[in-house]
Design a protein around this motif. Sequence first.
Motif, PDB file in Angstrom:
ATOM      1  N   LYS A  94      68.950  16.352  34.228  1.00  0.00           N
ATOM      2  CA  LYS A  94      68.501  15.293  35.144  1.00  0.00           C
ATOM      3  C   LYS A  94      69.686  14.564  35.779  1.00  0.00           C
ATOM      4  O   LYS A  94      69.741  14.389  36.995  1.00  0.00           O
ATOM      5  CB  LYS A  94      67.615  14.266  34.391  1.00  0.00           C
ATOM      6  N   SER A  95      70.644  14.144  34.942  1.00  0.00           N
ATOM      7  CA  SER A  95      71.806  13.427  35.491  1.00  0.00           C
ATOM      8  C   SER A  95      72.651  14.359  36.352  1.00  0.00           C
ATOM      9  O   SER A  95      73.222  13.933  37.362  1.00  0.00           O
ATOM     10  CB  SER A  95      72.653  12.844  34.356  1.00  0.00           C
ATOM     11  N   THR A  96      72.731  15.621  35.958  1.00  0.00           N
ATOM     12  CA  THR A  96      73.473  16.609  36.749  1.00  0.00           C
ATOM     13  C   THR A  96      72.888  16.686  38.161  1.00  0.00           C
ATOM     14  O   THR A  96      73.632  16.702  39.150  1.00  0.00           O
ATOM     15  CB  THR A  96      73.402  17.995  36.063  1.00  0.00           C
ATOM     16  N   PHE A 154      74.167   4.534  39.595  1.00  0.00           N
ATOM     17  CA  PHE A 154      74.725   5.212  38.430  1.00  0.00           C
ATOM     18  C   PHE A 154      74.089   4.747  37.126  1.00  0.00           C
ATOM     19  O   PHE A 154      73.718   3.595  36.989  1.00  0.00           O
ATOM     20  CB  PHE A 154      76.234   4.976  38.342  1.00  0.00           C
ATOM     21  N   GLN A 155      74.039   5.690  36.203  1.00  0.00           N
ATOM     22  CA  GLN A 155      73.557   5.347  34.864  1.00  0.00           C
ATOM     23  C   GLN A 155      74.555   4.398  34.199  1.00  0.00           C
ATOM     24  O   GLN A 155      74.171   3.464  33.517  1.00  0.00           O
ATOM     25  CB  GLN A 155      73.402   6.634  34.065  1.00  0.00           C
ATOM     26  N   TYR A 156      75.828   4.655  34.405  1.00  0.00           N
ATOM     27  CA  TYR A 156      76.873   3.791  33.838  1.00  0.00           C
ATOM     28  C   TYR A 156      77.796   3.315  34.954  1.00  0.00           C
ATOM     29  O   TYR A 156      78.826   3.935  35.223  1.00  0.00           O
ATOM     30  CB  TYR A 156      77.698   4.558  32.795  1.00  0.00           C
ATOM     31  N   MET A 201      68.052   7.248  41.518  1.00  0.00           N
ATOM     32  CA  MET A 201      68.360   6.316  40.448  1.00  0.00           C
ATOM     33  C   MET A 201      68.230   6.993  39.103  1.00  0.00           C
ATOM     34  O   MET A 201      67.152   7.409  38.704  1.00  0.00           O
ATOM     35  CB  MET A 201      67.425   5.121  40.532  1.00  0.00           C
ATOM     36  N   ASP A 202      69.368   7.087  38.427  1.00  0.00           N
ATOM     37  CA  ASP A 202      69.372   7.695  37.101  1.00  0.00           C
ATOM     38  C   ASP A 202      69.302   6.570  36.073  1.00  0.00           C
ATOM     39  O   ASP A 202      70.272   5.882  35.829  1.00  0.00           O
ATOM     40  CB  ASP A 202      70.659   8.518  36.930  1.00  0.00           C
ATOM     41  N   GLU A 203      68.140   6.391  35.544  1.00  0.00           N
ATOM     42  CA  GLU A 203      67.906   5.229  34.669  1.00  0.00           C
ATOM     43  C   GLU A 203      67.597   5.665  33.243  1.00  0.00           C
ATOM     44  O   GLU A 203      66.702   5.142  32.590  1.00  0.00           O
ATOM     45  CB  GLU A 203      66.739   4.396  35.209  1.00  0.00           C
ATOM     46  N   THR A 204      68.336   6.614  32.774  1.00  0.00           N
ATOM     47  CA  THR A 204      68.031   7.211  31.472  1.00  0.00           C
ATOM     48  C   THR A 204      68.108   6.214  30.321  1.00  0.00           C
ATOM     49  O   THR A 204      68.930   5.305  30.340  1.00  0.00           O
ATOM     50  CB  THR A 204      68.953   8.402  31.202  1.00  0.00           C
ATOM     51  N   ASP A 205      67.272   6.459  29.369  1.00  0.00           N
ATOM     52  CA  ASP A 205      67.182   5.816  28.061  1.00  0.00           C
ATOM     53  C   ASP A 205      68.229   4.753  27.726  1.00  0.00           C
ATOM     54  O   ASP A 205      67.945   3.564  27.720  1.00  0.00           O
ATOM     55  CB  ASP A 205      67.157   6.887  26.967  1.00  0.00           C
TER      56      ASP A 205
HETATM   57 MG    MG Z   1      70.963  11.802  31.899  1.00  0.00          MG
END
Ligand code: MG
Length: 253
Positions: A42-44, A86-88, A169-173
């Motif tokens: 997913k993030s990729t 970004f997620q981070y 939007m990568d909003e992972t866990d």
């Molecule tokens: Mg991810």
Amino acid sequence: MSSLVIQDLHVSIGDKEIVKGLSLTIRSGEVHAIMGPNGTGKSTLAKVAAGHPDYTVTKGDILLDGASILEKEADERARAGLFLAFQYPSEIPGVSIANFLRAAVQARLPEGEEIDATAYYKRLYAKMDMLKIDRKFTSRAVNEGFSGGEKKRCEILQMAMLEPKFALMDETDSGLDIDALRIVAEGVNALRGPNLGVLLITHYQRLLNYIVPDFVHVMYDGRIVKSGDKSLALELEAKGYDWVKKELALANA
Ligand code: MG
Ligand code: ADP
């Protein structure tokens, strides 16, 4: 009406294939959610769309309004109307949010055109009011010492100022407490409209309690294996990802 079309996308890092033939079309006004277990790519997918140099597209294409973006640099993609949250997010010590956003808006103007400071601040404050962000916020350095929620607020403000055609939007866990989740949701809901398409990547269903997607896709092992409406997210929450894996195993048997 704009479209972001991902066509049979294959992505590798080194000699490892991570995205293995993913197709997806997003139109203006639509909110799509991609859900899936960890390590599924997913993030990729989000990074490749934004132009991250570590990943190689080995097959397929990503088209923005019919034109491939794969040969474009990250900043050109942004200018063409893509926004990646970004997620981070990174910290930028010494650069205030106001100056950072101003530079970002300036970068989108045609060569030789100068930003009008009065108009810029007027627009900035209008967006901040809309998103209920305190004006003091803009004098802080970008993400420096920010809480998870403040980082998200900064990101949403960038998105509001840049007015992208599509936001990924990568909003992972990890790292998203309930406060940050609500900030993202309120921001996306405030910016949601006929001119914005959103791809929301999330591991957990709970974000989708706040942002109700038009379409939900399940990603597994580098592909979209199931698509549906918001009820699919609820089904996933109830049955877990194993359910999808079992269905796939049956289909392939
Ligand atoms: Mg991810
Ligand atoms: P997700 O976001 O769905 O959890 P990722 O896209 O982060 O999945 O990762 C998918 C797979 O690709 C994982 O096996 C991960 O280890 C691998 N991967 C991602 N980025 C890199 C990288 N920079 N170097 C090596 N492997 C990577």
